[in-house]
Design an enzyme around this catalytic site. Structure first.
Site, PDB file in Angstrom:
ATOM      1  N   ARG A  62     -14.187  23.823   5.944  1.00 23.63           N
ATOM      2  CA  ARG A  62     -14.667  25.172   5.632  1.00 23.63           C
ATOM      3  C   ARG A  62     -16.153  25.167   5.321  1.00 23.63           C
ATOM      4  O   ARG A  62     -16.859  26.128   5.617  1.00 23.63           O
ATOM      5  CB  ARG A  62     -13.883  25.825   4.491  1.00 23.63           C
ATOM      6  N   TYR A 115     -28.146  47.831  12.176  1.00 26.89           N
ATOM      7  CA  TYR A 115     -26.866  47.774  12.897  1.00 26.89           C
ATOM      8  C   TYR A 115     -25.795  48.536  12.093  1.00 26.89           C
ATOM      9  O   TYR A 115     -25.728  48.424  10.869  1.00 26.89           O
ATOM     10  CB  TYR A 115     -26.493  46.294  13.072  1.00 26.89           C
ATOM     11  N   ASP A 187     -33.104  40.239   9.334  1.00 29.87           N
ATOM     12  CA  ASP A 187     -32.170  40.021  10.435  1.00 29.87           C
ATOM     13  C   ASP A 187     -33.008  39.878  11.707  1.00 29.87           C
ATOM     14  O   ASP A 187     -33.611  40.846  12.177  1.00 29.87           O
ATOM     15  CB  ASP A 187     -31.194  41.204  10.517  1.00 29.87           C
ATOM     16  N   LYS A 212     -25.366  37.177  19.887  1.00 35.69           N
ATOM     17  CA  LYS A 212     -26.259  37.853  20.830  1.00 35.69           C
ATOM     18  C   LYS A 212     -27.108  36.828  21.596  1.00 35.69           C
ATOM     19  O   LYS A 212     -26.562  36.039  22.328  1.00 35.69           O
ATOM     20  CB  LYS A 212     -27.090  38.883  20.064  1.00 35.69           C
TER      21      LYS A 212
HETATM   22  C1  LIG Z   1     -24.411  42.534  16.281  1.00 32.41           C
HETATM   23  C2  LIG Z   1     -25.343  42.551  15.140  1.00 32.41           C
HETATM   24  C3  LIG Z   1     -24.914  42.148  13.864  1.00 32.41           C
HETATM   25  C4  LIG Z   1     -23.486  41.753  13.572  1.00 32.41           C
HETATM   26  O1  LIG Z   1     -23.187  40.535  14.167  1.00 32.41           O
HETATM   27  P1  LIG Z   1     -21.669  40.098  14.587  1.00 32.41           P
HETATM   28  O2  LIG Z   1     -21.895  38.759  15.178  1.00 32.41           O
HETATM   29  O3  LIG Z   1     -21.201  41.121  15.588  1.00 32.41           O
HETATM   30  O4  LIG Z   1     -20.871  40.101  13.349  1.00 32.41           O
HETATM   31  C5  LIG Z   1     -25.848  42.112  12.856  1.00 32.41           C
HETATM   32  N1  LIG Z   1     -27.134  42.472  13.075  1.00 32.41           N
HETATM   33  C6  LIG Z   1     -27.568  42.887  14.285  1.00 32.41           C
HETATM   34  C7  LIG Z   1     -29.003  43.272  14.457  1.00 32.41           C
HETATM   35  C8  LIG Z   1     -26.695  42.951  15.357  1.00 32.41           C
HETATM   36  O5  LIG Z   1     -27.122  43.368  16.550  1.00 32.41           O
END
Ligand SMILES: *Cc1c(COP(=O)(O)O)cnc(C)c1O
Length: 398
Positions: A62, A115, A187, A212
């Site tokens: 974990r 997001y 982010d 992504k």
């Molecule tokens: C998609 C996204 C998230 C969330 O990520 P997941 O992998 O889908 O949980 C967070 N921040 C941004 C900018 C995103 O595009």
């Protein structure tokens, strides 16, 4: 020659090699996938020492796994941080950080365009546990300065922001938040470290949806946190181990290690193709507005150029005729695929108001600059002429 050898290795070289020596793995060129939940202790005493932190080694899957470790060391280096931690998704990365650093009564300042599920996490989930969440327009740093106080524990934003690509001055926000000792969390999903490294501008923590661009092939969910060794240790032992348990599978680490090898290369091509697409859309009579950091018409064009080495692969735009026209346009596309997510090899289009940002109320969306007609395009790696032809035929068919 000596000077050359002393310079640090380049981005792609580290993305391909760092933290792994085939000689230690029977010559295997590619890191093995350690698909194991637990690790054998040589002796009972050795196990106890590891639990007390007196001996190095893996204990239980974990919190740490050797395939994860390679990915974490690479991501820390690519972002310019001391350490990194993988998590099961972007949301898992974000929530593991926030649950580690926040207590009831703490205040958090969050940019108003993020997001949709991150927005829900801050405004609907954390508020249930006594955290006070303030929304601000981070493109006007003075609005953040007005909210920063002695209880401000963290500030959080995306740049470029999902879905409308607003760009935020990381150094300026870090300066304002630093005065209050708040943790600055960025982010960096849209830019990736190939184009922008927030820690170099004064941020404390970087989070990613590795789903992504880092993965880049639309075949996994994952998350990453990068920061100081001390911060990452806290997030791993508290947020990940006790609170979310949102560990990333070693198999997904393997896929991410593969994705990282071409990250810089892919982002160059995503950016070049997006630039060509942005020019087509900007010049088209049926496009009412477009937001792309590489266009001279972009409101923060100079800031984007200072902060990012290329404008990236995402474009937001609105057609004349708003939402109805946008939906009709999406249905006329044949190569460009209707899907949420982004950063994949495939060009993807989605409608934020009804899809990724449906967690915002109608009024909230209007207030936060997410138009009902806005479309978000993630320009993929197909031949750019084919992407341009498909967009052009769909626009002309309206
Ligand atoms: C998609 C996204 C998230 C969330 O990520 P997941 O992998 O889908 O949980 C967070 N921040 C941004 C900018 C995103 O595009």
């Amino acid at each position: 020659m000596t000077a050359r050898r002393n310079r640090p290795q380049g981005f792609s070289t580290r993305a391909i090699h760092l933290g792994y020596d085939p000689a230690e793995h029977d010559g295997a060129l590619t890191p093995p996938i350690y698909m194991t939940s637990t690790f054998a202790f040589e002796t009972a005493e050795a196990g106890s020492e590891m639990f007390r932190g007196e001996r190095a080694g893996y204990i239980y899957g974990r919190t740490r796994n050797p395939t994860q470790t390679i990915l974490e060391e690479r991501m820390a280096s690519l972002e310019g941080g001391e350490a990194a931690m993988t998590a099961g998704s972007g949301m898992a990365a974000i929530s593991s950080v926030m649950l580690t650093i926040l207590n009831p009564g703490d205040e958090v300042i969050v940019d108003h365009t993020i997001y949709g599920n991150t927005f829900a996490y801050f405004t609907q989930a954390l508020t249930r546990f006594g955290v006070i969440v303030h929304l601000a327009d981070f493109t006007r740093p003075e609005t953040v300065a007005e909210l920063v106080g002695e209880n401000t524990r963290a500030v959080f934003f995306e740049t470029p922001a999902n879905p409308n690509l607003r760009v935020i001055d990381i150094a300026e926000i870090a300066r304002i938040a630093g005065r209050a000792g708040a943790v600055v969390i960025v982010d960096n999903t849209f830019a990736t470290p190939a184009l922008q490294r927030p820690l170099e501008f004064g941020a404390d923590v970087v989070v990613h949806s590795a789903t992504k661009y880092l993965g880049g092939h639309g075949d996994l969910l994952g998350g990453i946190v990068v920061g100081t060794a001390d911060m990452i240790k806290q997030v791993r032992t508290t947020g990940l181990r006790w609170m979310t348990g949102a560990t990333l599978s070693p198999f997904n680490c393997f896929l991410l290690l593969r994705g990282l090898k071409t990250l810089e290369l892919r982002l160059e091509r995503h950016s070049a193709s997006a630039m060509a697409v942005a020019r087509l859309l900007e010049d088209h009579g049926k496009v009412a507005s477009i937001s792309y950091p590489g266009l001279e018409s972009f409101p923060q064009f100079d800031l984007a150029r200072r902060q990012m080495s290329a404008p990236g692969g995402l474009i937001a735009f609105e057609l004349d005729g708003g939402m109805d026209m946008g939906m009709a346009f999406m249905n006329k596309l044949s190569l460009v695929t209707r899907a949420v997510s982004l950063g994949d090899t495939e060009t993807l289009i989605q409608h934020p108001a009804s899809m990724t940002h449906a967690t915002y109320g109608t009024e909230e969306r209007a207030r936060h600059g997410i138009g009902d007609g806005l479309l978000r395009l993630s320009v993929g790696l197909e031949n750019v002429d084919d992407i341009l032809d498909d967009l052009d035929q769909a626009l002309n068919a309206l």
